[in-house]
Write a protein that holds these residues in place. Structure first.
Motif, PDB file in Angstrom:
ATOM      1  N   THR A  44       1.338   5.208  11.517  1.00 15.23           N
ATOM      2  CA  THR A  44       1.773   6.616  11.461  1.00 15.23           C
ATOM      3  C   THR A  44       3.180   6.755  10.872  1.00 15.23           C
ATOM      4  O   THR A  44       3.501   7.783  10.302  1.00 15.23           O
ATOM      5  N   ILE A  45       4.006   5.720  10.985  1.00 13.32           N
ATOM      6  CA  ILE A  45       5.370   5.789  10.440  1.00 13.32           C
ATOM      7  C   ILE A  45       5.337   6.049   8.933  1.00 13.32           C
ATOM      8  O   ILE A  45       6.251   6.645   8.369  1.00 13.32           O
ATOM      9  N   ALA A  46       4.254   5.627   8.269  1.00 12.44           N
ATOM     10  CA  ALA A  46       4.137   5.822   6.814  1.00 12.44           C
ATOM     11  C   ALA A  46       4.157   7.299   6.442  1.00 12.44           C
ATOM     12  O   ALA A  46       4.583   7.669   5.346  1.00 12.44           O
ATOM     13  N   ALA A  47       3.699   8.149   7.371  1.00 11.60           N
ATOM     14  CA  ALA A  47       3.617   9.590   7.092  1.00 11.60           C
ATOM     15  C   ALA A  47       4.963  10.172   6.680  1.00 11.60           C
ATOM     16  O   ALA A  47       5.037  11.012   5.783  1.00 11.60           O
ATOM     17  N   SER A  48       6.049   9.693   7.320  1.00 16.19           N
ATOM     18  CA  SER A  48       7.357  10.258   6.976  1.00 16.19           C
ATOM     19  C   SER A  48       7.806   9.813   5.578  1.00 16.19           C
ATOM     20  O   SER A  48       8.582  10.500   4.920  1.00 16.19           O
ATOM     21  N   LYS A  63       5.675  10.489  -5.095  1.00 16.32           N
ATOM     22  CA  LYS A  63       5.316  11.404  -6.194  1.00 16.32           C
ATOM     23  C   LYS A  63       4.255  12.407  -5.757  1.00 16.32           C
ATOM     24  O   LYS A  63       3.967  13.357  -6.472  1.00 16.32           O
ATOM     25  N   VAL A  64       3.622  12.136  -4.598  1.00 12.90           N
ATOM     26  CA  VAL A  64       2.515  13.006  -4.148  1.00 12.90           C
ATOM     27  C   VAL A  64       2.842  13.676  -2.807  1.00 12.90           C
ATOM     28  O   VAL A  64       1.952  14.090  -2.077  1.00 12.90           O
ATOM     29  N   ALA A  65       4.155  13.787  -2.506  1.00 11.27           N
ATOM     30  CA  ALA A  65       4.595  14.297  -1.195  1.00 11.27           C
ATOM     31  C   ALA A  65       3.968  15.644  -0.832  1.00 11.27           C
ATOM     32  O   ALA A  65       3.634  15.888   0.325  1.00 11.27           O
ATOM     33  N   ASP A  66       3.778  16.504  -1.831  1.00 11.68           N
ATOM     34  CA  ASP A  66       3.245  17.854  -1.536  1.00 11.68           C
ATOM     35  C   ASP A  66       1.715  17.883  -1.540  1.00 11.68           C
ATOM     36  O   ASP A  66       1.109  18.931  -1.316  1.00 11.68           O
ATOM     37  N   LYS A  67       1.078  16.745  -1.796  1.00 12.47           N
ATOM     38  CA  LYS A  67      -0.396  16.725  -1.906  1.00 12.47           C
ATOM     39  C   LYS A  67      -1.052  15.922  -0.781  1.00 12.47           C
ATOM     40  O   LYS A  67      -2.251  15.722  -0.766  1.00 12.47           O
ATOM     41  N   VAL A  68      -0.235  15.414   0.166  1.00  7.10           N
ATOM     42  CA  VAL A  68      -0.778  14.525   1.187  1.00  7.10           C
ATOM     43  C   VAL A  68      -1.099  15.291   2.477  1.00  7.10           C
ATOM     44  O   VAL A  68      -0.406  16.238   2.828  1.00  7.10           O
ATOM     45  N   ALA A  69      -2.178  14.885   3.128  1.00 11.39           N
ATOM     46  CA  ALA A  69      -2.568  15.484   4.415  1.00 11.39           C
ATOM     47  C   ALA A  69      -2.947  14.361   5.379  1.00 11.39           C
ATOM     48  O   ALA A  69      -3.117  13.203   4.963  1.00 11.39           O
ATOM     49  N   ASN A 129       0.821  -1.218   0.000  1.00  8.39           N
ATOM     50  CA  ASN A 129       0.000   0.000   0.000  1.00  8.39           C
ATOM     51  C   ASN A 129       0.852   1.264   0.000  1.00  8.39           C
ATOM     52  O   ASN A 129       0.487   2.259  -0.619  1.00  8.39           O
ATOM     53  N   LEU A 130       1.998   1.193   0.669  1.00  6.45           N
ATOM     54  CA  LEU A 130       2.923   2.334   0.656  1.00  6.45           C
ATOM     55  C   LEU A 130       3.384   2.609  -0.778  1.00  6.45           C
ATOM     56  O   LEU A 130       3.387   3.761  -1.234  1.00  6.45           O
ATOM     57  N   ALA A 131       3.738   1.549  -1.502  1.00  2.34           N
ATOM     58  CA  ALA A 131       4.185   1.702  -2.899  1.00  2.34           C
ATOM     59  C   ALA A 131       3.067   2.294  -3.761  1.00  2.34           C
ATOM     60  O   ALA A 131       3.301   3.203  -4.564  1.00  2.34           O
ATOM     61  N   LEU A 132       1.827   1.798  -3.571  1.00  2.00           N
ATOM     62  CA  LEU A 132       0.680   2.318  -4.332  1.00  2.00           C
ATOM     63  C   LEU A 132       0.450   3.804  -4.029  1.00  2.00           C
ATOM     64  O   LEU A 132       0.258   4.614  -4.937  1.00  2.00           O
ATOM     65  N   PHE A 133       0.497   4.151  -2.741  1.00  2.00           N
ATOM     66  CA  PHE A 133       0.249   5.545  -2.357  1.00  2.00           C
ATOM     67  C   PHE A 133       1.330   6.466  -2.933  1.00  2.00           C
ATOM     68  O   PHE A 133       1.029   7.530  -3.490  1.00  2.00           O
ATOM     69  N   ASN A 134       2.599   6.054  -2.795  1.00  2.08           N
ATOM     70  CA  ASN A 134       3.705   6.879  -3.293  1.00  2.08           C
ATOM     71  C   ASN A 134       3.676   7.058  -4.812  1.00  2.08           C
ATOM     72  O   ASN A 134       4.182   8.044  -5.340  1.00  2.08           O
ATOM     73  N   GLU A 135       3.040   6.095  -5.504  1.00  2.00           N
ATOM     74  CA  GLU A 135       2.895   6.197  -6.969  1.00  2.00           C
ATOM     75  C   GLU A 135       1.705   7.080  -7.354  1.00  2.00           C
ATOM     76  O   GLU A 135       1.443   7.299  -8.538  1.00  2.00           O
TER      77      GLU A 135
END
Length: 402
Positions: free
Chosen positions: A227-231, A240-246, A211-217
């Protein structure tokens, strides 16, 4: 842990006469090796890495030595939820080097594009509405990513929190399994329904890393996980979506109790250790404020261990690099391993029950939930089979009379 090993020389320099020898194992193998060693008093290790699950079980059995801390260590600086999970009768039996809870990570741009607002404390009904609207498989975006891979620490970690917030529990006060009940049906029914409609294909094989790989893509609209995934998802080098995540809290249903899980990796001293004074020194060093500052100076504040100390979250330098810090601390503080279900429960733990039998039960139930998600069985069948398996284990363990 990799970071900690890099600083072996720092510790040895400050403590002449003590040499560290690391034994690095894959998580499943680690659990087996340390469990066997501690149960047989093998004395193979002076310091062990153990989870929040083992700490209360092993300290009750007298398998761990108390962690002696002085004023400089500042035990009151440890996050209360984590400290409580590692203590027995007010004494600390393991010290945390990393802690986490769970929370909602989502694509703020997709939510805003639909004219929606993500609530700070979403309900599952609000979450269902949002994921249905941002789900756009034609553009490669799935509304919701959740764990489906079977395992007590995989899909069941997430699903137990969902069951908790729907008002369910693993066992009632007489240790009778409560899996084939309405709260479980409501929670698992909602999970399967949402994932079939708005999840990625093959979700029953996905856990944290997938899921981390899917989200980062950029392929997940909403992801509820550790919560560790947030970093990772907010790091432009990885995402690829670092500036769009909340970030907001994990969704709630009937009760806020147990909606956010609680986990920590900790260092403990087996009672069979022949070098317990040296082990104490190492553990005190590796879980101290000074150690966190050492990591910050050598590698930057974005690499420090999180989820352990109040002072880390209060540090302006950490706050600057961790836009998820406020939500992460809120999630960890809201978790209470001693009171995580609406009906009273006899066990300690949020996303697990801290009894030796739980691993086998969690694995069996996890397989059924994964089968329900992939459509091999119905939710009702999965719950019935799970209830039978849990009752069998609890009878075998002597909790239930035949």
């Amino acid at each position: 842990m990799i970071e900690m090993q890099k600083h072996t020389k720092d510790f040895e320099k400050a403590n002449p006469g003590i040499t560290l020898k690391w034994v690095t194992l894959e998580e499943g193998v680690l659990r087996q090796r340390v469990t066997t060693d501690i149960a047989t008093k093998g004395g193979q290790f002076d310091v062990m890495t153990i989870g929040l699950y083992e700490a209360p079980i092993w300290s009750k059995k007298g398998w761990l030595k108390e962690i002696a801390t002085d004023a400089a260590y500042d035990v009151d600086d440890l996050l209360p939820a984590i400290r409580s999970g590692l203590s027995l009768d007010g004494k600390l039996y393991a010290a945390p080097f990393y802690g986490e809870s769970s929370m909602t990570m989502y694509r703020d741009d997709l939510v805003k594009a639909k004219g929606l607002t993500m609530p700070a404390n979403p309900t599952w009904a609000q979450m269902a509405d949002i994921v249905s609207k941002i789900h756009d498989p034609a553009k490669g975006v799935y509304g919701l990513c959740l764990r489906g891979k079977p395992g007590w620490g995989d899909n069941m970690a997430f699903l137990t929190t969902m069951v908790n917030t729907y008002g369910g529990q693993w066992f009632d006060m007489s240790w009778k399994p409560q899996i084939d009940t309405k709260p479980w049906k409501d929670a698992i029914g909602q999970y399967v329904d949402l994932m079939k409609k708005y999840g990625p294909p093959g979700a029953s094989a996905n856990s944290f890393n997938e899921n981390l790989a899917l989200f980062n893509e950029g392929k997940c609209g909403v992801w509820i996980d550790a919560t560790i995934a947030a970093s990772f998802v907010s790091d432009p080098k990885q995402s690829k979506v670092a500036d769009k995540v909340a970030f907001v809290q994990a969704p709630q249903a009937v009760t806020p109790k147990g909606a956010n899980w609680l986990w920590s990796w900790n260092l403990a001293i087996p009672s069979s250790s022949k070098k317990s004074a040296e082990a104490q020194k190492f553990i005190t060093w590796a879980t101290s404020k000074e150690y966190i500052n050492l990591i910050a100076q050598s590698s930057g504040w974005h690499t420090v261990p999180t989820g352990t100390r109040k002072s880390t979250y209060a540090n302006p330098e950490f706050q600057k690099v961790a836009k998820f810090a406020v939500e992460e601390q809120k999630a960890i503080n809201s978790a209470n391993p001693n009171d995580s279900t609406l009906p009273k429960s006899p066990y300690v733990g949020v996303q697990y029950a801290a009894i030796p039998e739980f691993q086998a039960i969690g694995i069996a139930v996890g397989q059924q939930m994964s089968a329900a998600l992939s459509g091999k069985v119905t939710v009702d069948q999965a719950l019935k089979t799970s209830q039978t398996a849990a009752e069998r284990e609890m009878t075998k363990g002597g909790y239930l009379k035949k």
